[in-house]
Motif scaffolding. Sequence first.
Motif, PDB file in Angstrom:
ATOM      1  N   HIS A   5     -16.689  35.250  29.238  1.00 29.84           N
ATOM      2  CA  HIS A   5     -15.729  36.338  29.381  1.00 29.84           C
ATOM      3  C   HIS A   5     -14.374  35.726  29.744  1.00 29.84           C
ATOM      4  CE1 HIS A   5     -19.243  38.875  29.350  1.00 29.84           C
ATOM      5  NE2 HIS A   5     -18.507  39.965  29.449  1.00 29.84           N
ATOM      6  N   GLY A   6     -13.362  36.024  28.952  1.00 30.07           N
ATOM      7  CA  GLY A   6     -12.035  35.498  29.255  1.00 30.07           C
ATOM      8  C   GLY A   6     -11.196  35.385  28.001  1.00 30.07           C
ATOM      9  N   HIS A   7     -10.110  34.625  28.107  1.00 28.75           N
ATOM     10  CA  HIS A   7      -9.178  34.474  27.001  1.00 28.75           C
ATOM     11  C   HIS A   7      -9.657  33.429  26.002  1.00 28.75           C
ATOM     12  CE1 HIS A   7      -6.427  36.204  30.127  1.00 28.75           C
ATOM     13  NE2 HIS A   7      -5.994  36.873  29.089  1.00 28.75           N
ATOM     14  N   LEU A   8      -9.322  33.655  24.758  1.00 31.39           N
ATOM     15  CA  LEU A   8      -9.603  32.686  23.696  1.00 31.39           C
ATOM     16  C   LEU A   8      -8.422  32.706  22.742  1.00 31.39           C
ATOM     17  CD1 LEU A   8     -11.696  30.698  22.529  1.00 31.39           C
ATOM     18  CD2 LEU A   8     -12.500  32.572  21.090  1.00 31.39           C
ATOM     19  N   GLN A   9      -7.767  31.538  22.600  1.00 25.45           N
ATOM     20  CA  GLN A   9      -6.558  31.474  21.789  1.00 25.45           C
ATOM     21  C   GLN A   9      -6.831  30.854  20.438  1.00 25.45           C
ATOM     22  OE1 GLN A   9      -3.235  29.169  23.416  1.00 25.45           O
ATOM     23  NE2 GLN A   9      -1.845  30.766  22.717  1.00 25.45           N
ATOM     24  N   GLY A  10      -6.185  31.393  19.426  1.00 28.45           N
ATOM     25  CA  GLY A  10      -6.329  30.852  18.079  1.00 28.45           C
ATOM     26  C   GLY A  10      -5.475  31.615  17.100  1.00 28.45           C
TER      27      GLY A  10
ATOM     28  N   LEU B 252      -0.581  38.335  20.207  1.00 27.51           N
ATOM     29  CA  LEU B 252       0.635  37.528  20.353  1.00 27.51           C
ATOM     30  C   LEU B 252       1.380  37.842  21.642  1.00 27.51           C
ATOM     31  CD1 LEU B 252       1.987  37.653  16.685  1.00 27.51           C
ATOM     32  CD2 LEU B 252       1.206  35.606  17.900  1.00 27.51           C
ATOM     33  N   SER B 253       1.191  39.042  22.164  1.00 28.23           N
ATOM     34  CA  SER B 253       1.876  39.451  23.398  1.00 28.23           C
ATOM     35  C   SER B 253       1.071  39.118  24.649  1.00 28.23           C
ATOM     36  CB  SER B 253       2.149  40.954  23.372  1.00 28.23           C
ATOM     37  OG  SER B 253       2.920  41.317  22.250  1.00 28.23           O
ATOM     38  N   GLU B 254      -0.194  38.754  24.492  1.00 28.64           N
ATOM     39  CA  GLU B 254      -1.078  38.559  25.639  1.00 28.64           C
ATOM     40  C   GLU B 254      -0.577  37.470  26.578  1.00 28.64           C
ATOM     41  OE1 GLU B 254      -4.068  39.340  28.217  1.00 28.64           O
ATOM     42  OE2 GLU B 254      -3.586  40.495  26.415  1.00 28.64           O
ATOM     43  N   TYR B 255       0.103  36.450  26.046  1.00 28.35           N
ATOM     44  CA  TYR B 255       0.534  35.337  26.906  1.00 28.35           C
ATOM     45  C   TYR B 255       1.508  35.793  27.990  1.00 28.35           C
ATOM     46  CZ  TYR B 255       5.315  34.759  25.109  1.00 28.35           C
ATOM     47  OH  TYR B 255       6.651  34.929  24.812  1.00 28.35           O
ATOM     48  N   THR B 256       2.197  36.912  27.765  1.00 34.58           N
ATOM     49  CA  THR B 256       3.164  37.390  28.765  1.00 34.58           C
ATOM     50  C   THR B 256       2.466  38.033  29.958  1.00 34.58           C
ATOM     51  OG1 THR B 256       3.392  39.593  27.743  1.00 34.58           O
ATOM     52  CG2 THR B 256       4.853  37.837  26.949  1.00 34.58           C
ATOM     53  N   ARG B 257       1.181  38.322  29.846  1.00 32.87           N
ATOM     54  CA  ARG B 257       0.445  39.007  30.909  1.00 32.87           C
ATOM     55  C   ARG B 257      -0.274  38.042  31.840  1.00 32.87           C
ATOM     56  NH1 ARG B 257      -1.386  41.848  25.982  1.00 32.87           N
ATOM     57  NH2 ARG B 257       0.142  43.509  25.595  1.00 32.87           N
TER      58      ARG B 257
ATOM     59  N   ILE C 125     -14.345  38.712  25.127  1.00 33.71           N
ATOM     60  CA  ILE C 125     -13.230  37.847  24.780  1.00 33.71           C
ATOM     61  C   ILE C 125     -11.937  38.651  24.674  1.00 33.71           C
ATOM     62  CG2 ILE C 125     -12.223  36.483  22.895  1.00 33.71           C
ATOM     63  CD1 ILE C 125     -14.938  35.309  22.396  1.00 33.71           C
ATOM     64  N   ILE C 126     -10.883  38.111  25.284  1.00 39.40           N
ATOM     65  CA  ILE C 126      -9.536  38.665  25.142  1.00 39.40           C
ATOM     66  C   ILE C 126      -8.775  37.736  24.209  1.00 39.40           C
ATOM     67  CG2 ILE C 126      -7.423  39.344  26.329  1.00 39.40           C
ATOM     68  CD1 ILE C 126      -9.095  39.525  28.921  1.00 39.40           C
ATOM     69  N   PRO C 127      -8.488  38.161  22.978  1.00 42.91           N
ATOM     70  CA  PRO C 127      -7.808  37.264  22.033  1.00 42.91           C
ATOM     71  C   PRO C 127      -6.368  36.994  22.427  1.00 42.91           C
ATOM     72  CG  PRO C 127      -8.074  39.450  21.079  1.00 42.91           C
ATOM     73  CD  PRO C 127      -8.836  39.452  22.374  1.00 42.91           C
ATOM     74  N   VAL C 128      -5.960  35.743  22.270  1.00 47.12           N
ATOM     75  CA  VAL C 128      -4.586  35.318  22.540  1.00 47.12           C
ATOM     76  C   VAL C 128      -4.032  34.715  21.254  1.00 47.12           C
ATOM     77  CG1 VAL C 128      -3.075  33.910  23.973  1.00 47.12           C
ATOM     78  CG2 VAL C 128      -5.223  34.793  24.915  1.00 47.12           C
ATOM     79  N   GLY C 129      -2.927  35.257  20.775  1.00 43.66           N
ATOM     80  CA  GLY C 129      -2.343  34.771  19.539  1.00 43.66           C
ATOM     81  C   GLY C 129      -1.549  33.497  19.726  1.00 43.66           C
ATOM     82  N   CYS C 130      -1.116  32.935  18.619  1.00 46.02           N
ATOM     83  CA  CYS C 130      -0.358  31.678  18.619  1.00 46.02           C
ATOM     84  C   CYS C 130       0.968  31.913  17.919  1.00 46.02           C
ATOM     85  CB  CYS C 130      -1.162  30.590  17.915  1.00 46.02           C
ATOM     86  SG  CYS C 130      -0.227  29.064  17.625  1.00 46.02           S
ATOM     87  N   TRP C 131       2.069  31.747  18.636  1.00 39.80           N
ATOM     88  CA  TRP C 131       3.378  31.970  18.051  1.00 39.80           C
ATOM     89  C   TRP C 131       3.773  30.863  17.089  1.00 39.80           C
ATOM     90  CZ3 TRP C 131       6.154  36.045  17.242  1.00 39.80           C
ATOM     91  CH2 TRP C 131       5.947  37.176  18.022  1.00 39.80           C
ATOM     92  N   ASP C 132       3.160  29.698  17.161  1.00 44.23           N
ATOM     93  CA  ASP C 132       3.432  28.666  16.160  1.00 44.23           C
ATOM     94  C   ASP C 132       2.962  29.125  14.787  1.00 44.23           C
ATOM     95  OD1 ASP C 132       3.448  25.227  17.239  1.00 44.23           O
ATOM     96  OD2 ASP C 132       4.468  26.951  18.097  1.00 44.23           O
TER      97      ASP C 132
END
Length: 256
Positions: free
Chosen positions: A29-34, A145-150, A50-57
């Motif tokens: 349980h947690g964040h997963l970035q890709g 993509l916005s998740e990183y701000t939280r 899973i909490i998806p985290v987007g990639c701005w690259d």
Amino acid sequence: MLERTPYNLYQFTQSREKAEPLEFLGDYHGHLQGDAYAGNPGMGKEHPGIIPVGCWDHARRYFTDASDEHPNASAEALAYIKRLYKIERSLKEASVEERKRDRQSKAVPILEEFKSWLKASQEQHLPKSGIRSAINYSLNQWEALSEYTRDGNLPISNCLCEQSFKAVATGRKNWLFVGSEEGGRNAAILFSIVMSCRRIDLDPYAYLDDVLRRVNTHPANRIDELLPDHWQQARKAEGRDVSVRLEDHRPLRRAS
């Protein structure tokens, strides 16, 4: 500073389907970035923890690719993304709490403005154009993509993770095949060890030479002492220099 694990972990699978990554994640349980690849378990609904985290690259790359065909629109979009990265550079040495605070106060307003621009621009371009694909990608992945701000401990992109894939990509060109499923799994183990060593500037040869000599007699209840970062700290306490040599980072030159 961002808090990151000192380990790189590779897993061998025989397909690009998400079934095996889902099995590997288990009850995580947690964040997963890709990126938005459909085979990434965090991008679907198969794993509710899973909490998806987007990639701005990745988002930026779409607009960069569309810049030849649509230079003006791409330049506007890239200007927004540049502002987001400028904030991140200013927070390089910030604490997790400071990073979250500044992202909320500085990045979120830019994101809101950018989202409005994306929606207003969406219908102005043909559905199959490069700039429309870039806009659609960003809007479809907006929550991720916005998740990183939280969370101040999340990076704005997973570029460091992608950099660790380069060794595998280079290897595919050199040796093409691992021979068997067992060979693939062994390769994943070796990649995990060597790339974890490189991540913390530890000489992989010095580490493996010592650990392989002692692993059979090392107490099982103290096996964590043989992890690369723990082993490195113990050797430093003994006054040994086990850092990776500069020449190890240089590309190999073909003999003339």
